[in-house]
Design a protein around this motif. Sequence first.
Motif, PDB file in Angstrom:
ATOM      1  N   TYR A  64       0.843  -1.197   0.000  1.00  0.00           N
ATOM      2  CA  TYR A  64       0.000   0.000   0.000  1.00  0.00           C
ATOM      3  C   TYR A  64       0.875   1.244   0.000  1.00  0.00           C
ATOM      4  O   TYR A  64       1.505   1.571   0.999  1.00  0.00           O
ATOM      5  CB  TYR A  64      -0.924   0.024   1.228  1.00  0.00           C
ATOM      6  CG  TYR A  64      -2.058  -0.954   1.135  1.00  0.00           C
ATOM      7  CD1 TYR A  64      -3.061  -0.800   0.181  1.00  0.00           C
ATOM      8  CD2 TYR A  64      -2.150  -2.032   2.006  1.00  0.00           C
ATOM      9  CE1 TYR A  64      -4.118  -1.689   0.088  1.00  0.00           C
ATOM     10  CE2 TYR A  64      -3.211  -2.920   1.923  1.00  0.00           C
ATOM     11  CZ  TYR A  64      -4.185  -2.742   0.962  1.00  0.00           C
ATOM     12  OH  TYR A  64      -5.222  -3.620   0.876  1.00  0.00           O
ATOM     13  N   ASP A  66      -0.063   4.236   0.016  1.00  0.00           N
ATOM     14  CA  ASP A  66      -0.654   5.217   0.935  1.00  0.00           C
ATOM     15  C   ASP A  66      -0.989   4.524   2.260  1.00  0.00           C
ATOM     16  O   ASP A  66      -2.091   4.664   2.794  1.00  0.00           O
ATOM     17  CB  ASP A  66      -1.908   5.834   0.299  1.00  0.00           C
ATOM     18  CG  ASP A  66      -1.582   6.533  -1.007  1.00  0.00           C
ATOM     19  OD1 ASP A  66      -0.630   7.342  -1.025  1.00  0.00           O
ATOM     20  OD2 ASP A  66      -2.263   6.259  -2.016  1.00  0.00           O
ATOM     21  N   GLU A  69      -3.004   6.175   5.318  1.00  0.00           N
ATOM     22  CA  GLU A  69      -4.440   6.385   5.091  1.00  0.00           C
ATOM     23  C   GLU A  69      -5.197   5.060   5.077  1.00  0.00           C
ATOM     24  O   GLU A  69      -6.295   4.951   5.641  1.00  0.00           O
ATOM     25  CB  GLU A  69      -4.682   7.123   3.767  1.00  0.00           C
ATOM     26  CG  GLU A  69      -4.183   8.558   3.778  1.00  0.00           C
ATOM     27  CD  GLU A  69      -2.693   8.680   3.456  1.00  0.00           C
ATOM     28  OE1 GLU A  69      -2.090   7.704   2.945  1.00  0.00           O
ATOM     29  OE2 GLU A  69      -2.122   9.745   3.736  1.00  0.00           O
ATOM     30  N   ILE A  70      -4.626   4.057   4.437  1.00  0.00           N
ATOM     31  CA  ILE A  70      -5.280   2.748   4.353  1.00  0.00           C
ATOM     32  C   ILE A  70      -5.362   2.136   5.753  1.00  0.00           C
ATOM     33  O   ILE A  70      -6.398   1.589   6.146  1.00  0.00           O
ATOM     34  CB  ILE A  70      -4.536   1.804   3.388  1.00  0.00           C
ATOM     35  CG1 ILE A  70      -4.396   2.425   2.002  1.00  0.00           C
ATOM     36  CG2 ILE A  70      -5.208   0.447   3.327  1.00  0.00           C
ATOM     37  CD1 ILE A  70      -5.676   2.711   1.291  1.00  0.00           C
ATOM     38  N   HIS A 117     -16.021   0.413   4.401  1.00  0.00           N
ATOM     39  CA  HIS A 117     -15.138   0.159   3.261  1.00  0.00           C
ATOM     40  C   HIS A 117     -16.035  -0.228   2.092  1.00  0.00           C
ATOM     41  O   HIS A 117     -16.383  -1.391   1.930  1.00  0.00           O
ATOM     42  CB  HIS A 117     -14.168  -0.969   3.633  1.00  0.00           C
ATOM     43  CG  HIS A 117     -13.075  -1.168   2.656  1.00  0.00           C
ATOM     44  ND1 HIS A 117     -13.014  -2.263   1.837  1.00  0.00           N
ATOM     45  CD2 HIS A 117     -11.999  -0.412   2.365  1.00  0.00           C
ATOM     46  CE1 HIS A 117     -11.932  -2.187   1.095  1.00  0.00           C
ATOM     47  NE2 HIS A 117     -11.301  -1.072   1.391  1.00  0.00           N
ATOM     48  N   LYS A 122      -7.286   2.677  -4.796  1.00  0.00           N
ATOM     49  CA  LYS A 122      -6.093   2.605  -3.954  1.00  0.00           C
ATOM     50  C   LYS A 122      -4.863   2.496  -4.835  1.00  0.00           C
ATOM     51  O   LYS A 122      -4.920   1.955  -5.938  1.00  0.00           O
ATOM     52  CB  LYS A 122      -6.150   1.380  -3.032  1.00  0.00           C
ATOM     53  CG  LYS A 122      -7.242   1.439  -1.997  1.00  0.00           C
ATOM     54  CD  LYS A 122      -7.242   0.192  -1.139  1.00  0.00           C
ATOM     55  CE  LYS A 122      -8.381   0.228  -0.135  1.00  0.00           C
ATOM     56  NZ  LYS A 122      -8.459  -1.004   0.631  1.00  0.00           N
ATOM     57  N   ARG A 123      -3.752   2.983  -4.303  1.00  0.00           N
ATOM     58  CA  ARG A 123      -2.465   2.837  -4.998  1.00  0.00           C
ATOM     59  C   ARG A 123      -1.717   1.664  -4.386  1.00  0.00           C
ATOM     60  O   ARG A 123      -1.576   1.577  -3.172  1.00  0.00           O
ATOM     61  CB  ARG A 123      -1.630   4.108  -4.865  1.00  0.00           C
ATOM     62  CG  ARG A 123      -2.186   5.261  -5.638  1.00  0.00           C
ATOM     63  CD  ARG A 123      -1.306   6.512  -5.612  1.00  0.00           C
ATOM     64  NE  ARG A 123      -0.558   6.690  -4.384  1.00  0.00           N
ATOM     65  CZ  ARG A 123       0.771   6.885  -4.331  1.00  0.00           C
ATOM     66  NH1 ARG A 123       1.495   6.922  -5.425  1.00  0.00           N
ATOM     67  NH2 ARG A 123       1.369   7.057  -3.170  1.00  0.00           N
ATOM     68  N   ARG A 133      -2.824   1.900  -9.834  1.00  0.00           N
ATOM     69  CA  ARG A 133      -4.043   2.455  -9.230  1.00  0.00           C
ATOM     70  C   ARG A 133      -5.151   1.462  -9.533  1.00  0.00           C
ATOM     71  O   ARG A 133      -5.426   1.169 -10.693  1.00  0.00           O
ATOM     72  CB  ARG A 133      -4.379   3.820  -9.833  1.00  0.00           C
ATOM     73  CG  ARG A 133      -3.453   4.928  -9.372  1.00  0.00           C
ATOM     74  CD  ARG A 133      -3.813   6.253 -10.027  1.00  0.00           C
ATOM     75  NE  ARG A 133      -5.229   6.545  -9.968  1.00  0.00           N
ATOM     76  CZ  ARG A 133      -5.836   7.252  -9.007  1.00  0.00           C
ATOM     77  NH1 ARG A 133      -5.127   7.739  -8.015  1.00  0.00           N
ATOM     78  NH2 ARG A 133      -7.138   7.484  -9.044  1.00  0.00           N
ATOM     79  N   TYR A 152     -11.281  -6.159  -6.824  1.00  0.00           N
ATOM     80  CA  TYR A 152     -10.429  -5.115  -7.374  1.00  0.00           C
ATOM     81  C   TYR A 152     -10.488  -5.168  -8.892  1.00  0.00           C
ATOM     82  O   TYR A 152     -10.594  -6.244  -9.486  1.00  0.00           O
ATOM     83  CB  TYR A 152      -8.980  -5.324  -6.939  1.00  0.00           C
ATOM     84  CG  TYR A 152      -8.752  -5.161  -5.456  1.00  0.00           C
ATOM     85  CD1 TYR A 152      -8.539  -3.916  -4.895  1.00  0.00           C
ATOM     86  CD2 TYR A 152      -8.737  -6.274  -4.621  1.00  0.00           C
ATOM     87  CE1 TYR A 152      -8.315  -3.772  -3.538  1.00  0.00           C
ATOM     88  CE2 TYR A 152      -8.511  -6.133  -3.255  1.00  0.00           C
ATOM     89  CZ  TYR A 152      -8.300  -4.884  -2.731  1.00  0.00           C
ATOM     90  OH  TYR A 152      -8.074  -4.745  -1.388  1.00  0.00           O
TER      91      TYR A 152
END
Length: 179
Positions: A64, A66, A69-70, A117, A122-123, A133, A152
């Motif tokens: 992840y 990020d 944040e995740i 959720h 998400k990156r 992404r 995903y």
Amino acid sequence: MRPALLAMIHALDPAPALIHGPHLEVLGINRAGKLLLDDFDAMPPTERNTARWMFLNPRARIVYLDWPEIAAGVVAVLRAAAMPGVPDPALTALVDDLTARSPEFARLWSGYELSEHTHGVKRFFHESAGEMRISYETMLLPGSQGQTVLIYSADAARRPRRPATANPAASSTPTSSAC
């Protein structure tokens, strides 16, 4: 988990997919999900939990991009699962364990943030593919005691568009989606 649900996420491959229990237990994951995240099936059953993985497995910080944040979102989802006044020994044990083993989890848990959720982008980082992404959609499974399916797919905003042709039937080349 119903066997048909596991068969369903395997049929979704090459789209990464997994089934979560109500406390983010990973109840099933397909091949593409293992490639994107981690091989939860190879972990001891008590470790097959997204929150445990997020805070206790260094791979989560690589996967992840990020991560802060995740990770905060994961805690907020767990916090939302806690029903005031309703004992939940499994959630209490998970929170107690993570609080004792991860100062970051303890700090976030004390913030009392709530979240669902549901969907978004998400990156991710993958050793072979680099930065990606990826969009996700989460669906609550009726009649499954709080289980969800997380799927995903390539970020729709970044998917290459197929060139227009005079005769759409003349082009039978399928579009690709990177996962």
